[in-house]
Design an enzyme around this catalytic site. Structure first.
Site, short mmCIF file in Angstrom:
data_model
loop_
_atom_site.label_atom_id
_atom_site.label_comp_id
_atom_site.label_asym_id
_atom_site.label_seq_id
_atom_site.Cartn_x
_atom_site.Cartn_y
_atom_site.Cartn_z
N SER A 160 0.82 -1.22 0.00
CA SER A 160 0.00 0.00 0.00
C SER A 160 0.85 1.27 0.00
O SER A 160 2.03 1.25 0.38
CB SER A 160 -0.92 0.01 1.22
OG SER A 160 -1.67 -1.17 1.26
N1 SAM Z 1 -0.67 -4.83 4.00
C1 SAM Z 1 0.08 -5.17 2.82
C2 SAM Z 1 1.48 -4.64 2.84
O1 SAM Z 1 1.88 -3.95 3.79
O2 SAM Z 1 2.22 -4.97 1.90
C3 SAM Z 1 -0.60 -4.77 1.55
C4 SAM Z 1 -1.80 -5.55 1.32
S1 SAM Z 1 -2.42 -5.68 -0.30
C5 SAM Z 1 -3.03 -4.07 -0.58
C6 SAM Z 1 -3.86 -6.68 0.15
C7 SAM Z 1 -3.50 -8.09 0.52
O3 SAM Z 1 -4.68 -8.71 1.03
C8 SAM Z 1 -3.04 -8.93 -0.66
O4 SAM Z 1 -1.80 -9.49 -0.41
C9 SAM Z 1 -4.12 -9.99 -0.77
O5 SAM Z 1 -3.67 -11.24 -1.23
C10 SAM Z 1 -4.64 -10.06 0.66
N2 SAM Z 1 -5.98 -10.64 0.82
C11 SAM Z 1 -7.05 -10.49 0.01
N3 SAM Z 1 -8.09 -11.17 0.51
C12 SAM Z 1 -7.68 -11.75 1.66
C13 SAM Z 1 -8.30 -12.57 2.64
N4 SAM Z 1 -9.59 -12.95 2.53
N5 SAM Z 1 -7.57 -12.98 3.70
C14 SAM Z 1 -6.27 -12.61 3.84
N6 SAM Z 1 -5.62 -11.84 2.93
C15 SAM Z 1 -6.32 -11.40 1.86
#
Ligand code: SAM
Length: 245
Positions: free
Chosen positions: A95
């Site tokens: 992000s």
């Molecule tokens: N917080 C992260 C960072 O600091 O790099 C960025 C996150 S990215 C915007 C969103 C993440 O949420 C992705 O890696 C995606 O695979 C994960 N995601 C999506 N749905 C999810 C779920 N149901 N449970 C856990 N992770 C999930």
């Protein structure tokens, strides 16, 4: 026994290597500082959504400390301190630092608190949380990303963060309840299991809306009697919360 000239050349190469690493680290620190200055400017006078005139000093210190370059793929390292999201593979992103700062600030973490992150991605947000709270749990649904993030966290010295592969929609039942929960992918609604796993007095920050459509960062609070409050903070743009729910 190696020839003294040979030993001298090897020592020279080793010295050059470590000097180059030190120069790179210094440059990253300088870039991180510039990024934090830009974030401070963007968040100045933000009483409207932060409940204070500026970011919490502890959040600023965490931004200055966490090495974002350790949480991006090698090809993205030159851009690690640009104030924007970056690709991390599997169609996902790390992000934007400004948004990480705002989300972290809104959680109002205590050092002894217990916090859950849904969507580990690169591990960067988890490292930020670990600077502010002793008990950090983070769940990622894409297994290779969960493993990569776990390695990133260990390499950067955040080896106390608990990581797991799974669907974060359902939270982390065994580690609940949490003082704070942060969801880093957009959901169509606030997951009831996460509301349940939030402590009375706890705070959750979650993007709500639809992918590629209007999304809002929402602050969810649970009061001492378990009553839930919600407040829209600002428009955002997140990848979707996936899974079978
Ligand atoms: N917080 C992260 C960072 O600091 O790099 C960025 C996150 S990215 C915007 C969103 C993440 O949420 C992705 O890696 C995606 O695979 C994960 N995601 C999506 N749905 C999810 C779920 N149901 N449970 C856990 N992770 C999930």
């Amino acid at each position: 026994m190696k020839h003294p000239i040979f030993r001298l050349v090897v020592s020279g190469i080793v010295l050059l290597f470590f000097s180059a690493c030190a120069i790179a680290e210094n440059d990253f620190a300088r870039q991180r500082h510039a990024l934090v200055t830009a974030i401070k400017t963007e968040t100045a006078g933000t009483r409207g959504y932060l409940d204070s005139e500026s970011l919490d000093q502890r959040v600023i210190e965490a931004l200055l400390k966490v090495p974002r370059h350790e949480f991006v793929p090698d090809a993205e390292r030159p851009f690690a301190y640009a104030n924007r999201p970056l690709p991390i593979g599997y169609g996902q992103t790390i992000s934007q630092p400004l948004i990480v700062a705002i989300m972290t600030d809104l959680l109002k973490l205590n050092k002894s608190g217990r916090v859950l992150e849904v969507g580990t991605g690169s591990g960067y947000q988890a490292a930020m949380l670990a600077e502010l709270a002793d008990n950090v749990y983070t769940i990622e649904i894409i297994e290779p990303l969960a493993k990569w993030a776990s390695a990133n966290l260990k390499r950067a010295g955040y080896d106390t963060v608990h990581t797991r592969t799974g669907d974060g929609y359902y939270g982390w039942e065994e580690a609940a309840p949490f003082d704070a929960i942060v969801v880093t992918a957009v959901a169509s609604h606030i997951p009831p299991p996460l509301i349940k796993q939030l402590k009375p007095g706890g705070r959750m920050v979650i993007p709500v809306g639809a992918p590629f459509m209007t999304q809002y960062l929402v602050l969810v609070t649970k009061d001492a009697d378990g009553k839930i409050g919600t407040r829209q903070i600002l428009p955002v743009n997140f990848v979707p919360l996936t899974g079978r729910h």
